[in-house]
Design an enzyme around this catalytic site. Structure first.
Site, PDB file in Angstrom:
ATOM      1  N   ASP A 168      10.925 -43.570  19.304  1.00 27.53           N
ATOM      2  CA  ASP A 168      10.283 -44.870  19.421  1.00 27.53           C
ATOM      3  C   ASP A 168      11.283 -45.954  19.029  1.00 27.53           C
ATOM      4  O   ASP A 168      11.843 -45.908  17.930  1.00 27.53           O
ATOM      5  CB  ASP A 168       9.066 -44.928  18.500  1.00 27.53           C
ATOM      6  CG  ASP A 168       8.155 -46.126  18.783  1.00 27.53           C
ATOM      7  OD1 ASP A 168       8.694 -47.210  19.112  1.00 27.53           O
ATOM      8  OD2 ASP A 168       6.929 -45.979  18.667  1.00 27.53           O
ATOM      9  N   ASP A 209      16.742 -44.256  26.396  1.00 24.32           N
ATOM     10  CA  ASP A 209      16.825 -45.127  27.568  1.00 24.32           C
ATOM     11  C   ASP A 209      16.859 -46.581  27.145  1.00 24.32           C
ATOM     12  O   ASP A 209      17.018 -47.476  27.975  1.00 24.32           O
ATOM     13  CB  ASP A 209      15.609 -44.912  28.481  1.00 24.32           C
ATOM     14  CG  ASP A 209      14.332 -45.379  27.808  1.00 24.32           C
ATOM     15  OD1 ASP A 209      14.024 -44.886  26.701  1.00 24.32           O
ATOM     16  OD2 ASP A 209      13.652 -46.261  28.360  1.00 24.32           O
ATOM     17  N   TYR A 248      10.719 -37.265  29.029  1.00 29.71           N
ATOM     18  CA  TYR A 248      10.956 -38.703  29.177  1.00 29.71           C
ATOM     19  C   TYR A 248      12.235 -38.968  29.961  1.00 29.71           C
ATOM     20  O   TYR A 248      12.304 -39.894  30.770  1.00 29.71           O
ATOM     21  CB  TYR A 248      11.052 -39.371  27.803  1.00 29.71           C
ATOM     22  CG  TYR A 248       9.730 -39.617  27.131  1.00 29.71           C
ATOM     23  CD1 TYR A 248       8.734 -40.369  27.758  1.00 29.71           C
ATOM     24  CD2 TYR A 248       9.462 -39.121  25.870  1.00 29.71           C
ATOM     25  CE1 TYR A 248       7.521 -40.606  27.140  1.00 29.71           C
ATOM     26  CE2 TYR A 248       8.241 -39.342  25.242  1.00 29.71           C
ATOM     27  CZ  TYR A 248       7.287 -40.083  25.881  1.00 29.71           C
ATOM     28  OH  TYR A 248       6.084 -40.316  25.274  1.00 29.71           O
ATOM     29  N   GLU A 249      13.245 -38.177  29.710  1.00 29.25           N
ATOM     30  CA  GLU A 249      14.524 -38.356  30.389  1.00 29.25           C
ATOM     31  C   GLU A 249      14.369 -38.223  31.891  1.00 29.25           C
ATOM     32  O   GLU A 249      14.903 -39.025  32.670  1.00 29.25           O
ATOM     33  CB  GLU A 249      15.517 -37.330  29.863  1.00 29.25           C
ATOM     34  CG  GLU A 249      16.934 -37.504  30.364  1.00 29.25           C
ATOM     35  CD  GLU A 249      17.908 -36.600  29.642  1.00 29.25           C
ATOM     36  OE1 GLU A 249      19.075 -36.544  30.056  1.00 29.25           O
ATOM     37  OE2 GLU A 249      17.496 -35.937  28.659  1.00 29.25           O
TER      38      GLU A 249
END
Length: 213
Positions: A118, A154, A195-196
């Site tokens: 986060d 990211d 997520y990647e």
């Protein structure tokens, strides 16, 4: 992103104490007991649904891996996969990563992974970022003196913040990439997280660093 607890998760967790721990406070210095063989131990803090840590355990059977996740709804997905795969070098922990120095002995870990943490972008939330100096102090206690911290995100702001934070903490950078997926050498061994994959499909750049304590 917080996942809803699944109705099957509690029962699955209760039925598989050999694969998952709910209270690791008495495990400091004893983590090798949880694995079939004694190997270097690496920890992913915040494992999500486990695509990365499962992939790592499969790729590197000579390393013992621990997936730590605070969300029951997320770690239940990892556990469901582990029950099927029964990887001897993977253990799961449902716990808050703010107490690592209570869960691990000094120098017990060889490496740590922080993947897509986060970003906590507001200045007043700086102390919640997992690369904040207070967290780094904990990591340094439990990771060997020559051990590593690997970080992927990211979020450019979090990456820039982390570069400065680790540098101020006196860590040595081994590898840095401002566009991981266009680095052929690093991508040869890169295991993607959920997520990647999601962010990459959207065309977002993935930032990477590997630093030594």
């Amino acid at each position: 992103m917080r996942l809803r607890n699944k109705p099957w998760s509690k029962k699955l967790i209760e039925e598989n104490p050999d694969y998952i721990l709910l209270d690791p406070t008495d495990m400091a210095g004893r983590w090798q007991e949880r694995f079939e063989k004694q190997h270097p131990i690496q920890l992913e803090l915040g494992s999500g649904k486990g695509q990365f840590i499962i992939g790592m355990a499969q790729m590197y059977p000579e390393i013992n891996f621990i997936a730590m996740e605070v969300q029951e709804g997320a770690i239940a997905f990892i556990l469901r996969s582990q029950v099927e795969l029964q990887l001897p070098n993977l253990q799961l922990v449902l716990a808050n990563g703010r107490k690592l120095d209570e869960y691990f002995a000094e120098n017990e870990l060889d490496k740590m992974f922080l993947n897509f943490s986060d970003p906590w972008p507001k200045t007043r939330h700086e102390k919640r970022r997992l690369t904040y100096k207070d967290f780094l102090k904990q990591y340094k206690k439990v990771v060997k003196n020559d051990g590593y911290l690997q970080f992927k995100t990211d979020n450019q702001g979090l990456f820039e913040y982390s570069l400065a934070s680790l540098n101020n903490f006196g860590m040595k950078y081994q590898r840095i990439s401002l566009d991981l997926h266009n680095n052929e050498e690093l991508m040869e061994t890169n295991i993607q997280t959920e997520y990647e994959q999601k962010f990459t499909k959207k065309g977002q750049r993935i930032y990477y660093l590997n630093a030594q304590f």
